[in-house]
Design a protein around this motif. Structure first.
Motif, PDB file in Angstrom:
ATOM      1  N   GLY A 137     -54.874  -0.848 -51.388  1.00 38.66           N
ATOM      2  CA  GLY A 137     -53.471  -1.010 -51.031  1.00 38.66           C
ATOM      3  C   GLY A 137     -52.560  -0.144 -51.877  1.00 38.66           C
ATOM      4  O   GLY A 137     -52.905   0.276 -52.982  1.00 38.66           O
ATOM      5  N   SER A 168     -41.764  -2.680 -49.352  1.00 36.61           N
ATOM      6  CA  SER A 168     -43.034  -2.089 -48.914  1.00 36.61           C
ATOM      7  C   SER A 168     -44.244  -2.777 -49.528  1.00 36.61           C
ATOM      8  O   SER A 168     -45.368  -2.297 -49.367  1.00 36.61           O
ATOM      9  N   PRO A 191     -47.459  -4.784 -50.011  1.00 37.64           N
ATOM     10  CA  PRO A 191     -48.459  -5.266 -49.049  1.00 37.64           C
ATOM     11  C   PRO A 191     -48.530  -6.790 -49.031  1.00 37.64           C
ATOM     12  O   PRO A 191     -48.395  -7.443 -50.069  1.00 37.64           O
ATOM     13  N   GLN A 192     -48.749  -7.343 -47.853  1.00 31.78           N
ATOM     14  CA  GLN A 192     -48.969  -8.778 -47.724  1.00 31.78           C
ATOM     15  C   GLN A 192     -50.430  -9.090 -48.032  1.00 31.78           C
ATOM     16  O   GLN A 192     -51.311  -8.245 -47.874  1.00 31.78           O
ATOM     17  N   ASN A 250     -52.684 -10.853 -46.542  1.00 30.31           N
ATOM     18  CA  ASN A 250     -53.648 -10.760 -45.445  1.00 30.31           C
ATOM     19  C   ASN A 250     -53.881  -9.322 -44.986  1.00 30.31           C
ATOM     20  O   ASN A 250     -54.789  -9.052 -44.204  1.00 30.31           O
ATOM     21  N   GLN A 251     -53.072  -8.377 -45.466  1.00 29.49           N
ATOM     22  CA  GLN A 251     -53.272  -6.983 -45.098  1.00 29.49           C
ATOM     23  C   GLN A 251     -54.473  -6.380 -45.808  1.00 29.49           C
ATOM     24  O   GLN A 251     -55.104  -5.453 -45.291  1.00 29.49           O
ATOM     25  N   LEU A 252     -54.796  -6.873 -46.992  1.00 29.58           N
ATOM     26  CA  LEU A 252     -55.842  -6.267 -47.808  1.00 29.58           C
ATOM     27  C   LEU A 252     -57.117  -7.095 -47.872  1.00 29.58           C
ATOM     28  O   LEU A 252     -58.179  -6.565 -48.181  1.00 29.58           O
ATOM     29  N   GLN A 253     -57.023  -8.388 -47.623  1.00 31.53           N
ATOM     30  CA  GLN A 253     -58.210  -9.227 -47.714  1.00 31.53           C
ATOM     31  C   GLN A 253     -59.193  -8.893 -46.596  1.00 31.53           C
ATOM     32  O   GLN A 253     -58.802  -8.564 -45.477  1.00 31.53           O
ATOM     33  N   ASP A 308     -62.100  -9.792 -43.816  1.00 32.00           N
ATOM     34  CA  ASP A 308     -62.284 -10.883 -42.861  1.00 32.00           C
ATOM     35  C   ASP A 308     -63.500 -11.699 -43.289  1.00 32.00           C
ATOM     36  O   ASP A 308     -64.603 -11.160 -43.443  1.00 32.00           O
TER      37      ASP A 308
END
Length: 709
Positions: free
Chosen positions: A248, A481, A483-484, A486-489, A491
């Motif tokens: 990220g 800007s 990152p959230q 859930n954007q980097l974790q 699945d």
């Protein structure tokens, strides 16, 4: 002022005029003259030919003198006319002698005197001020007496005036330069192997010591508007863009610490077949440079990355080495030791005072704990002819875990966000004498974490200059800007639970010639050559460490196995196609002298190797891993001769007892590693390494080490 007209006054007299007009005394003679003219002294007063000037209103001849020792105590003595300052001949003789002595002092003094005395002569003065004229004035004599008192014994006066204050906050653009003195590093026995782990040497070194000194610079980068291209405003001006271990992009504070060690002496003690470690040593004198760059994320203030670029230049047989080491939020340059004892890395550069003391008022007797350090203000001491608060700090985790001792002495001055002086003393040792008062758990941890031997580090940092920026850091503040989560974790549905019964970590690669699923089939053809390995895998054993590399003929493999009874060994073989008696070529095998922990329940869920390869080769996430002479090409394929492997670490034996005491649900870990070696066209031999967490899909770090071919 034209270059061909010079002042008739000596440099000493010009500097004296600068002192009395509260001006800097640095620079060449022409610079001193220009500075005095800018302060409204006439050309004649500075020893220059008189220039035509607009007619000025005549004023009574007078002199204004302001003597200030403290801001609140200002003395403005009456000034007598110059003709009334004449003294008998004997007094004049005494004055001349004093002038000669004081002139010598003024010539040597290159800095502005901290007791300003301002003298302003009238425009109607017809004679330039001489050093004798200056000294003969009673008010100036009083000022010089004050200087003598402050120079000789004024420390005690300043001491009594030092007020408590809180740590000054860092600003973008801050920079402190400092010297490095009395540096020593000592490693014995197993610590020598750690110190030389990345360096190629045939010597059997049992003791290694370094002596070092030089200078350094510590700064906070002031990022420009180009770093805010993803922001809608310039509110976070000063921050820089940085990448984290998950790929990220964040806004961060960048700090840079550079050390130039012009004294770098290595003393090597070699193992003697008859007497053990030799008492004599082989000495090599050279130099070293290291620059460390750290990125701290704004809102959460978490360490995103640490990068160290270093170079060592010593005579043969050690030679020249250079390299880059990068870690992502896992303890910086100290690795596991920093993870075990947070804050330990504070000793490697001048400490940020607020990191240690927080917002506590710095006063005699103040104390607290932060980042693993216990600190206490013991009083006032002198540093660089000024008073500073002296603080003693001890690292309790190092002591609690029976790893040794770590102490710092700090001198803290107002207006400086870093320690003005820092004295470091560290001893890390596995010696039983350090464990007499330790708990059983701490003794086990000492035995598991530390190799045999000792490691010592001693050095002193001392500030030489400080420059302050304007804007305070934006730590603790968010930005648009960011990152959230859930954007980097990754699945969770992509995670594989293979610890229960699978013989190896899932692979399913599409980037290499052969996968682990294919290669494990060769065990069916090694019943005679490696029965221990095949029997262990058939009886619920598993591969806990393995590496593979593509070759011109196929792929080569090195697999380490462990059985249920914790017996363990390794096997090497080549694979040239679909497993068969002809395609599987056994080359070598062996057993481990020590048992290896068998604990399937502690193996965490992981991504398969194929997904890790896809993540790490993604140039959008990790552009630092792809390109010329890196792990992956710009098209996303492996670079030549990259070795890929994995490692399973689980609690077991003594470690299991330790982990059960520290945490009730301790799991193991699985990491992915890559390495590559090659000779470059520039004459350097290269060794490239990478480590990633297979459970989180996170890059932990990478390193490049180079030496002449």
């Amino acid at each position: 002022m034209s270059d061909d007209v010079a002042s008739t006054l000596t440099v000493a007299k010009l500097k004296a005029l600068c002192i009395l007009n509260d001006l800097s005394t640095s620079g060449k003679k022409s610079e001193l003259v220009a500075r005095l003219l800018e302060a409204d002294l006439t050309h004649k007063e500075v020893g220059l030919p008189e220039q035509a000037a607009p007619e000025m209103k005549e004023e009574p001849e007078q002199q204004e003198v302001v003597l200030s020792i403290e801001d609140e105590d200002t003395l403005t003595p009456d000034v007598e006319p110059e003709k009334e300052q004449k003294q008998p001949a004997k007094a004049e003789k005494d004055d001349v002698l004093e002038a000669e002595i004081l002139e010598a002092d003024l010539v040597e003094d290159e800095e502005a005197v901290p007791v300003p005395v301002k003298v302003k002569k009238s425009a109607g003065s017809t004679q330039p001020a001489t050093l004798l004229d200056i000294i003969k004035r009673p008010q100036v004599a009083a000022a010089l007496m004050a200087l003598i008192i402050l120079g000789a014994g004024g420390y005690f006066f300043i001491n009594s005036q030092l007020e408590p204050f809180t740590a000054d906050q860092l600003r973008y653009g801050d920079e402190m330069r400092y010297t490095i003195k009395d540096g020593t590093f000592l490693a014995t026995e197993g610590f020598v192997e750690l110190a030389l782990e990345q360096l190629d040497t045939d010597d059997e070194i049992c003791k290694l010591s370094l002596l070092f000194a030089g200078d350094g610079a510590l700064s906070i980068t002031e990022g420009g508007t180009d770093q805010l291209y993803a922001e809608g405003s310039t509110d976070r001006l000063g921050a820089v863009v940085a990448k984290g271990g998950m790929g990220g992009q964040w806004l961060a504070v960048e700090s840079i610490n550079s050390n130039n060690l012009d004294k770098f002496t290595v003393q090597r003690h070699l193992t003697n077949a008859f007497n053990g470690c030799s008492s004599t040593y082989i000495r090599a004198d050279g130099s070293a440079e290291i620059t460390t760059q750290q990125h701290t994320e704004l809102r959460e203030q978490a360490m995103l990355s640490t990068q160290a670029d270093w170079e060592i230049d010593l005579p043969d047989p050690i030679g020249q080495y250079r390299g880059t080491t990068v870690s992502y939020g896992v303890g910086g340059l100290l690795g596991g030791l920093e993870s075990l004892a947070p804050g330990f890395a504070m000793m490697l550069q001048p400490i940020e005072v607020e990191d240690l003391l927080g917002n506590n008022l710095i006063d005699v007797g103040a104390s607290g704990s932060n980042n693993g350090w216990d600190w206490r203000v013991i009083g006032i001491d002198e540093f660089s002819n000024n008073a500073a608060w002296k603080v003693i700090a001890t690292h309790q985790d190092i002591k609690t875990y029976c790893l040794g001792s770590a102490t710092m002495e700090l001198w803290i001055e107002e207006g400086n966000p870093w320690a003005a002086k820092q004295k470091v003393d560290v001893v890390i040792s596995s010696s039983s004498t350090n464990q007499q008062d330790c708990s059983a758990t701490s003794q086990i941890l000492n035995d598991l974490v530390l190799p045999e031997g000792e490691l010592e580090l001693h050095h002193v940092f001392e500030r030489t200059s400080i420059e302050r920026g304007q804007k305070q850091l934006d730590l603790g503040r968010s930005y648009s800007s960011r990152p959230q989560a859930n954007q980097l974790q990754i699945d969770e549905t992509d995670l594989n639970s293979w610890g229960g019964n699978e013989p190896h970590m899932p692979d399913e690669t599409t980037m290499r010639s052969h996968s682990f699923e294919l290669a494990i089939g060769c065990f069916d053809y090694f019943q005679g050559e490696a029965s221990g390995a095949t029997n262990a895998i058939d009886d619920s054993g598993y591969i806990w460490r393995a590496t593979t590399k593509d070759t011109a003929q196929g792929s080569e493999w090195n697999m380490s196995w462990v059985a249920q009874d914790e017996s363990a060994g390794w096997i090497k073989f080549n694979l040239t196609g679909t497993p068969s008696e002809s395609a599987c070529e056994f080359t070598e095998k062996g057993v481990f002298d020590d048992s290896v922990a068998f604990n399937r329940e502690a193996i965490p869920t992981t991504l398969n190797i194929s997904m890790m390869e896809q993540r790490l080769s993604d140039a959008v996430l990790y552009e630092q891993l792809s390109g010329t002479d890196l792990f992956f090409t710009s098209s996303g394929t492996y670079a030549p001769d990259v070795q890929v492997g994995y490692l399973v670490v689980v609690p077991g034996g003594d470690l299991n007892t330790l982990l059960s005491n520290l945490a009730s649900d301790a799991d193991g870990a699985v990491s992915i590693d890559m390495s590559r070696t090659w000779d470059g066209n520039d004459g350097w031999a290269n060794q490239l390494n990478l480590l990633a967490d297979a459970n989180e899909g996170r890059l932990l770090g990478w390193s490049l080490i180079q030496q002449p071919q």
